[in-house]
Enzyme design. Structure first.
Site, mmCIF file in Angstrom:
data_model
loop_
_atom_site.group_PDB
_atom_site.id
_atom_site.type_symbol
_atom_site.label_atom_id
_atom_site.label_comp_id
_atom_site.label_asym_id
_atom_site.label_seq_id
_atom_site.Cartn_x
_atom_site.Cartn_y
_atom_site.Cartn_z
ATOM 1 N N THR A 96 0.863 -1.179 0.000
ATOM 2 C CA THR A 96 0.000 0.000 0.000
ATOM 3 C C THR A 96 0.899 1.229 0.000
ATOM 4 O O THR A 96 1.613 1.478 0.975
ATOM 5 C CB THR A 96 -0.909 0.025 1.248
ATOM 6 O OG1 THR A 96 -1.653 -1.186 1.273
ATOM 7 C CG2 THR A 96 -1.865 1.208 1.195
ATOM 8 N N LYS A 171 -7.241 1.602 -2.410
ATOM 9 C CA LYS A 171 -6.790 1.047 -1.132
ATOM 10 C C LYS A 171 -6.773 2.120 -0.039
ATOM 11 O O LYS A 171 -7.146 1.859 1.114
ATOM 12 C CB LYS A 171 -5.399 0.420 -1.305
ATOM 13 C CG LYS A 171 -4.792 -0.162 -0.038
ATOM 14 C CD LYS A 171 -5.577 -1.341 0.516
ATOM 15 C CE LYS A 171 -5.112 -1.757 1.907
ATOM 16 N NZ LYS A 171 -3.997 -2.662 1.952
ATOM 17 N N LYS A 239 0.329 4.486 8.745
ATOM 18 C CA LYS A 239 0.969 4.872 7.471
ATOM 19 C C LYS A 239 -0.093 5.118 6.396
ATOM 20 O O LYS A 239 -0.059 6.115 5.674
ATOM 21 C CB LYS A 239 1.932 3.744 7.078
ATOM 22 C CG LYS A 239 2.655 3.888 5.764
ATOM 23 C CD LYS A 239 2.045 3.078 4.642
ATOM 24 C CE LYS A 239 2.018 1.595 4.867
ATOM 25 N NZ LYS A 239 1.484 0.820 3.758
HETATM 26 P P1 NA7 Z 1 5.644 -6.334 7.167
HETATM 27 O O1 NA7 Z 1 5.306 -7.610 7.821
HETATM 28 O O2 NA7 Z 1 6.162 -5.206 8.003
HETATM 29 O O3 NA7 Z 1 6.717 -6.669 6.010
HETATM 30 C C1 NA7 Z 1 7.332 -5.629 5.309
HETATM 31 C C2 NA7 Z 1 8.225 -6.193 4.221
HETATM 32 O O4 NA7 Z 1 8.864 -5.073 3.561
HETATM 33 C C3 NA7 Z 1 9.353 -7.090 4.751
HETATM 34 O O5 NA7 Z 1 9.612 -8.099 3.804
HETATM 35 C C4 NA7 Z 1 10.522 -6.106 4.832
HETATM 36 O O6 NA7 Z 1 11.779 -6.707 4.785
HETATM 37 C C5 NA7 Z 1 10.286 -5.301 3.580
HETATM 38 N N1 NA7 Z 1 11.004 -4.003 3.621
HETATM 39 C C6 NA7 Z 1 10.775 -2.962 4.443
HETATM 40 N N2 NA7 Z 1 11.614 -1.943 4.184
HETATM 41 C C7 NA7 Z 1 12.402 -2.371 3.164
HETATM 42 C C8 NA7 Z 1 13.453 -1.767 2.437
HETATM 43 N N3 NA7 Z 1 13.851 -0.509 2.701
HETATM 44 N N4 NA7 Z 1 14.046 -2.483 1.457
HETATM 45 C C9 NA7 Z 1 13.634 -3.766 1.189
HETATM 46 N N5 NA7 Z 1 12.627 -4.383 1.834
HETATM 47 C C10 NA7 Z 1 12.018 -3.684 2.813
HETATM 48 O O7 NA7 Z 1 4.404 -5.728 6.371
HETATM 49 P P2 NA7 Z 1 3.096 -6.495 5.829
HETATM 50 O O8 NA7 Z 1 3.518 -7.734 5.135
HETATM 51 O O9 NA7 Z 1 2.065 -6.557 6.892
HETATM 52 O O10 NA7 Z 1 2.573 -5.423 4.756
HETATM 53 C C11 NA7 Z 1 3.202 -5.282 3.499
HETATM 54 C C12 NA7 Z 1 2.424 -4.259 2.685
HETATM 55 O O11 NA7 Z 1 1.057 -4.708 2.474
HETATM 56 C C13 NA7 Z 1 2.295 -2.898 3.370
HETATM 57 O O12 NA7 Z 1 2.370 -1.872 2.403
HETATM 58 C C14 NA7 Z 1 0.915 -2.958 4.012
HETATM 59 O O13 NA7 Z 1 0.391 -1.663 4.243
HETATM 60 C C15 NA7 Z 1 0.122 -3.794 3.052
HETATM 61 P P3 NA7 Z 1 12.479 -7.220 6.168
HETATM 62 O O14 NA7 Z 1 11.897 -8.582 6.407
HETATM 63 O O15 NA7 Z 1 12.095 -6.218 7.255
HETATM 64 O O16 NA7 Z 1 13.916 -7.215 5.881
#
Ligand code: NA7
Length: 287
Positions: A96, A171, A239
Site C-alpha cells: 500500500t 486502497k 501509514k
Molecule cells: P511487514 O510484515 O512489516 O513486512 C514488510 C516487508 O517489507 C518485509 O519483507 C521487509 O523486509 C520489507 N522491507 C521494508 N523496508 C524495506 C526496504 N527498505 N528495502 C527492502 N525491503 C524492505 O508488512 P506487511 O507484510 O504486513 O505489509 C506489506 C504491505 O502490504 C504494506 O504496504 C501494508 O500496508 C500492506 P524485512 O523482512 O524487514 O527485511
C-alpha cells in the site's frame, strides 16, 4: 507456466508466496532479511541475493513491502529491480503506497518495455494464508487481464479500478474506512467497559445489530482475549491514514473523521503499540 518472483516476505508476502508454491508455480524470492525466506526454501522456492537477480530471471514479479520508501529502495536501490529489468517483465505491486509512487514506477518501467500494476489487497494475514485476498488493480487493463490466473491463485476476487494509481487510490479510500471503523469499535467497547458492562456481552450486541462491521467480526475475539498479535500492524494502518490524509489535502477534501482517527493511531504509536495488531488501538482508551 510463467516463472514468478516475490520480493518482500513479511506478514502478507510470505503466505502469498507460499500459496504460489502450493499452486505449483516456480518461485524465485528475495527478502532484505534473508532468514524470512527459510520456510519457503524448504518448500522449493529458489532464493537469490538481490532484487535485481529476481527481476532478471522471472516473467512476473510480485512486490509486497512496507511503504513508499521501501518500494523505491527495492526498485531504485543498489541491486534493485531496475538493474535486472527486461522487456516483457510484469511487476505486480501489492504494497500500500501513494498513487504518485505507483505512477512514477509504472512510467519508469514503461521506458524499459515492462509493465506495472498497482494491486494492493483487502484482507490481512488470515486472508493471505487462505488465498482469499481481494485485489484492487490499477494499470493497463490488458495487462491486468493477462494476469487473471495469478490473481485467482492468491485471492477470491480481483477488480480492475482504472489507470495506473487507481488501485492505490482505492486502497487508501478503503483503509480510511477500516481505520475509522476500527477506532469506532474500540471507542464503543471501551465506553461500555467504563460503564461496567461485560465486553463479551456488549460485543455480542454489536455483532447482532446496527453497529456490526467486518472489523467487529474479525477483531472481537482478539479484543476479548487481549490477543494483539499482528495480523495487520497498527503502525502500517497509521501509514495508510497519513497517505490518505495527504490525498485529502491534495484534493482540498475535508476529512474530519480521518483526521480524528489518524490522531488516535498516532497516540497508539507513541504509546508503543505500533508493532501490535491494529485492534490494539483499544489500549489508548485504557488507564
Ligand atoms: P511487514 O510484515 O512489516 O513486512 C514488510 C516487508 O517489507 C518485509 O519483507 C521487509 O523486509 C520489507 N522491507 C521494508 N523496508 C524495506 C526496504 N527498505 N528495502 C527492502 N525491503 C524492505 O508488512 P506487511 O507484510 O504486513 O505489509 C506489506 C504491505 O502490504 C504494506 O504496504 C501494508 O500496508 C500492506 P524485512 O523482512 O524487514 O527485511
Amino acid at each position: 507456466m510463467k516463472s514468478i518472483g516475490f520480493i518482500g516476505l513479511g506478514t502478507m508476502g510470505a503466505p502469498m508466496a507460499m500459496n504460489l508454491l502450493k499452486k505449483g508455480y516456480s518461485l524465485t524470492i528475495y527478502n532484505r532479511t534473508t532468514a524470512k525466506a527459510n520456510e519457503l526454501i524448504n518448500l522449493g522456492a529458489e532464493v537469490v541475493s538481490s532484487a535485481s537477480r529476481v527481476a532478471k530471471v522471472v516473467d512476473v514479479l510480485f512486490t509486497n513491502v512496507s511503504d513508499d520508501q521501501a518500494l523505491l529502495d527495492v526498485f531504485y536501490g543498489v541491486d534493485g529491480i531496475l538493474e535486472g529489468i527486461h522487456p516483457g517483465l510484469t511487476v505486480i505491486d501489492c504494497s500500500t503506497v501513494s498513487p504518485e509512487t505507483s505512477r512514477k514506477i509504472a512510467q519508469e518501467l514503461a521506458v524499459h518495455y515492462a509493465d506495472f500494476l498497482d494491486a494492493p489487497v483487502t484482507g490481512s494475514k488470515p486472508a493471505a494464508e487462505s488465498g482469499s485476498l481481494v485485489f484492487m488493480v490499477g494499470g493497463d487493463q490488458e495487462v491486468f487481464t493477462d494476469q487473471a490466473e495469478l490473481f485467482a491463485a492468491l485471492g477470491s476476487k480481483s477488480l480492475y479500478m482504472g489507470p495506473s494509481g487507481s488501485g492505490s487510490y482505492a486502497k487508501l479510500a478503503h483503509n480510511t474506512i477500516v481505520g475509522i471503523n476500527s477506532a469506532a469499535l474500540a471507542e464503543g467497547v471501551a465506553l461500555a467497559v467504563k460503564a461496567g458492562l461485560d465486553p463479551a456481552q456488549f460485543l455480542e450486541i454489536v455483532q447482532s445489530g446496527g453497529a456490526n462491521s467486518k472489523q467487529a467480526e474479525l477483531k472481537a475475539t482478539k479484543i476479548l482475549e487481549r490477543d494483539f498479535s499482528n495480523q495487520f500492524s497498527l503502525k502500517l494502518m497509521l501509514k495508510d491514514l497519513l497517505l490518505a490524509s495527504k490525498l485529502s489535502q491534495d484534493f482540498k477534501f475535508p476529512s474530519p473523521l480521518l483526521n480524528a482517527a489518524t490522531n488516535l493511531y498516532q497516540i497508539g504509536l507513541s504509546k508503543g503499540f505500533g508493532d501490535q495488531d491494529l485492534s490494539a488501538i483499544i489500549q489508548c482508551y485504557e488507564d
